[in-house]
Design a protein around this motif. Structure first.
Motif, mmCIF file in Angstrom:
data_model
loop_
_atom_site.group_PDB
_atom_site.id
_atom_site.type_symbol
_atom_site.label_atom_id
_atom_site.label_comp_id
_atom_site.label_asym_id
_atom_site.label_seq_id
_atom_site.Cartn_x
_atom_site.Cartn_y
_atom_site.Cartn_z
ATOM 1 N N LEU A 45 -0.065 1.822 1.356
ATOM 2 C CA LEU A 45 -1.477 1.971 1.828
ATOM 3 C C LEU A 45 -2.287 1.899 0.322
ATOM 4 O O LEU A 45 -3.533 1.351 0.382
ATOM 5 C CB LEU A 45 -1.526 3.382 2.193
ATOM 6 C CG LEU A 45 -2.975 3.877 2.774
ATOM 7 C CD1 LEU A 45 -3.561 2.718 4.003
ATOM 8 C CD2 LEU A 45 -3.081 5.383 3.161
ATOM 9 N N ALA A 46 -1.714 2.145 -0.863
ATOM 10 C CA ALA A 46 -2.496 2.096 -2.129
ATOM 11 C C ALA A 46 -2.535 0.751 -1.974
ATOM 12 O O ALA A 46 -3.605 -0.037 -2.841
ATOM 13 C CB ALA A 46 -1.606 2.562 -3.164
ATOM 14 N N VAL A 47 -1.644 -0.329 -1.970
ATOM 15 C CA VAL A 47 -1.989 -1.741 -2.111
ATOM 16 C C VAL A 47 -2.927 -2.284 -1.264
ATOM 17 O O VAL A 47 -3.750 -3.123 -1.597
ATOM 18 C CB VAL A 47 -0.402 -2.384 -2.029
ATOM 19 C CG1 VAL A 47 -0.473 -4.039 -2.132
ATOM 20 C CG2 VAL A 47 0.509 -2.044 -3.080
ATOM 21 N N VAL A 48 -3.023 -1.958 -0.034
ATOM 22 C CA VAL A 48 -4.068 -2.399 0.948
ATOM 23 C C VAL A 48 -5.300 -1.860 0.546
ATOM 24 O O VAL A 48 -6.233 -2.631 0.793
ATOM 25 C CB VAL A 48 -3.439 -1.691 2.296
ATOM 26 C CG1 VAL A 48 -4.751 -2.297 3.328
ATOM 27 C CG2 VAL A 48 -1.984 -2.600 2.768
ATOM 28 N N ILE A 49 -5.464 -0.748 0.183
ATOM 29 C CA ILE A 49 -6.826 -0.162 -0.063
ATOM 30 C C ILE A 49 -7.337 -0.935 -1.448
ATOM 31 O O ILE A 49 -8.234 -1.195 -1.542
ATOM 32 C CB ILE A 49 -6.541 1.089 -0.586
ATOM 33 C CG1 ILE A 49 -6.411 2.041 0.975
ATOM 34 C CG2 ILE A 49 -8.077 1.828 -1.059
ATOM 35 C CD1 ILE A 49 -6.318 3.560 0.788
ATOM 36 N N LEU A 99 -0.308 -10.588 3.669
ATOM 37 C CA LEU A 99 0.282 -11.925 4.012
ATOM 38 C C LEU A 99 0.727 -12.631 2.649
ATOM 39 O O LEU A 99 1.003 -13.709 2.693
ATOM 40 C CB LEU A 99 -0.789 -12.885 4.725
ATOM 41 C CG LEU A 99 -1.386 -12.228 6.074
ATOM 42 C CD1 LEU A 99 -2.350 -13.005 6.677
ATOM 43 C CD2 LEU A 99 -0.081 -12.133 6.890
ATOM 44 N N GLY A 100 0.601 -12.282 1.437
ATOM 45 C CA GLY A 100 1.276 -12.313 0.200
ATOM 46 C C GLY A 100 0.154 -13.298 -0.478
ATOM 47 O O GLY A 100 -1.207 -13.305 0.098
ATOM 48 N N GLY A 101 0.616 -13.933 -1.532
ATOM 49 C CA GLY A 101 -0.369 -14.919 -2.220
ATOM 50 C C GLY A 101 -1.065 -13.931 -3.310
ATOM 51 O O GLY A 101 -0.436 -13.199 -4.145
ATOM 52 N N ILE A 122 4.868 -7.373 -2.247
ATOM 53 C CA ILE A 122 4.028 -7.934 -0.923
ATOM 54 C C ILE A 122 3.369 -9.330 -1.481
ATOM 55 O O ILE A 122 2.887 -9.928 -0.384
ATOM 56 C CB ILE A 122 2.708 -6.727 -0.751
ATOM 57 C CG1 ILE A 122 3.500 -5.395 -0.120
ATOM 58 C CG2 ILE A 122 1.608 -7.216 0.112
ATOM 59 C CD1 ILE A 122 2.573 -4.361 0.107
ATOM 60 N N ALA A 123 3.105 -9.429 -2.751
ATOM 61 C CA ALA A 123 2.577 -10.724 -3.030
ATOM 62 C C ALA A 123 3.439 -11.910 -2.688
ATOM 63 O O ALA A 123 3.082 -13.039 -2.489
ATOM 64 C CB ALA A 123 2.441 -10.509 -4.475
#
Length: 341
Positions: free
Chosen positions: A252-256, A262-264, A63-64
């Motif tokens: 969901l874990a990454v978002v929480i 959107l990366g970065g 996602i990064a």
């Protein structure tokens, strides 16, 4: 200090959830030493959260780079099937682990090449393996649940080391290792650069193609570890149900954890806290005795509340509402009085 401040909302959320569960189940925080191992709901969370925690590590890197990996749940099924097949066919523990990790790496290379070389959008590229991978796993297991009896492999799923569950130690060690690799070298900065602007990073001399393939391989290896743990825990490979919908929990874990789709900029520690939050919700709902029919609804509602409370726009919206319906700031009031005079 900056890193700690960044994960403070997740730490507070986890603490609030644990306090809430304790109200329904007073023994939630109780940890006992029984037969040489630590037992209790908290230890169960650390053990049961291992697959999602491992998937969240790899998913964070993907996602990064402004990507997504929808195939990790399927890769769990494939690597679990390969592990069980290797054990039952006499390859031994070492051979089974090597073949499982190799299968995860091949899956990552496939996804990475589709994204980085073929230029296919990540969600579409990984969807291909997501839909076809369970068929591959079923071919490996010949359409049946492949069981085995091997204490060495079972140790990875249900064993303990110094009283701590081995699955918990595996995902913690993996997270620490990847974090050190990303933050003690330039790799973390390069991953973030590709996520912010791939074209600009390529002009700056970053080999974005190799880097993209590498993060998908890392995601595949993390999924392979999760597959080994899941298979070792039940001493069998179920191609139909292993890793089912785990990719959604990983995202969901990454978002929480506060990582942007959107990366970065990224934080593996925050993603792991997100995984613990999800597992705490699952365990808390069961301990609280809610009917199983409502579990998913309750979980979705709690996750929605958590995401809203962590929203960076919440403070701005609250300030706007105060200006609209509440008292005006002092500077504005003073200006209005001056205009009347």
């Amino acid at each position: 200090m900056t890193a700690l401040l960044r994960i403070t909302p997740q730490l507070l959320t986890l603490a609030a959830l644990m306090a809430m569960v304790t109200l329904f189940f007073p023994g939630f925080l109780k940890i006992e030493f029984v037969d040489g191992r630590l037992v209790g709901p908290v230890m169960d969370i650390l053990k049961r959260g291992a697959p999602v925690g491992l998937l969240a590590v790899g998913m964070t890197l993907v996602i990064a780079t402004r990507g997504i990996d929808l195939s990790v749940g399927t890769v769990v099924a494939i690597t679990g099937a390969v592990t069980a097949w290797a054990i039952t066919n006499g390859y031994g523990l070492g051979g089974a682990l090597v073949l499982a990790l190799a299968a995860g790496a091949v899956a990552g290379i496939w996804n990475g090449c589709l994204v980085a070389i073929a230029g296919i959008q990540p969600i579409v590229a990984t969807l291909i393996l997501m839909t076809s991978g369970r068929g591959i796993a079923q071919l490996v297991t010949e359409g049946r649940i492949l069981t085995f009896s091997h204490d060495g492999l079972a140790f990875f799923g249900s064993g303990d080391l110094l009283g701590i569950p081995v699955p918990a130690l595996i995902w913690l060690a993996t997270a620490i290792g990847v974090t050190l690799l990303m933050r003690r070298t330039a790799l973390g900065l390069l991953v973030e650069a590709v996520g912010v602007n791939r074209a600009a990073s390529a002009l700056a001399g970053v080999n974005a193609t190799v880097l993209l393939i590498a993060v998908y391989v890392a995601s595949g290896l993390c999924a392979a570890l999760a597959g080994i743990i899941a298979t070792a825990d039940i001493r069998g490979a179920d191609a139909n149900n292993a890793g089912l919908w785990l990719e959604l929990d990983a995202i969901l874990a990454v978002v929480i954890g506060g990582n942007s789709l959107l990366g970065g900029r990224f934080s593996i520690a925050a993603a792991l806290l997100g995984a613990l939050i999800i597992q705490t919700i699952d365990t808390g709902i069961l301990l609280a005795g809610f009917p199983s029919e409502y579990n998913l609804v309750i979980k979705a509602a709690l996750v929605l509340v958590i995401l809203v409370l962590q929203s960076p726009n919440l403070a701005g919206h609250w300030y706007a509402l105060r200006r609209t319906f509440g008292r005006q700031p002092a500077a504005t009031t003073a200006t209005a009085k001056g205009a009347k005079q």
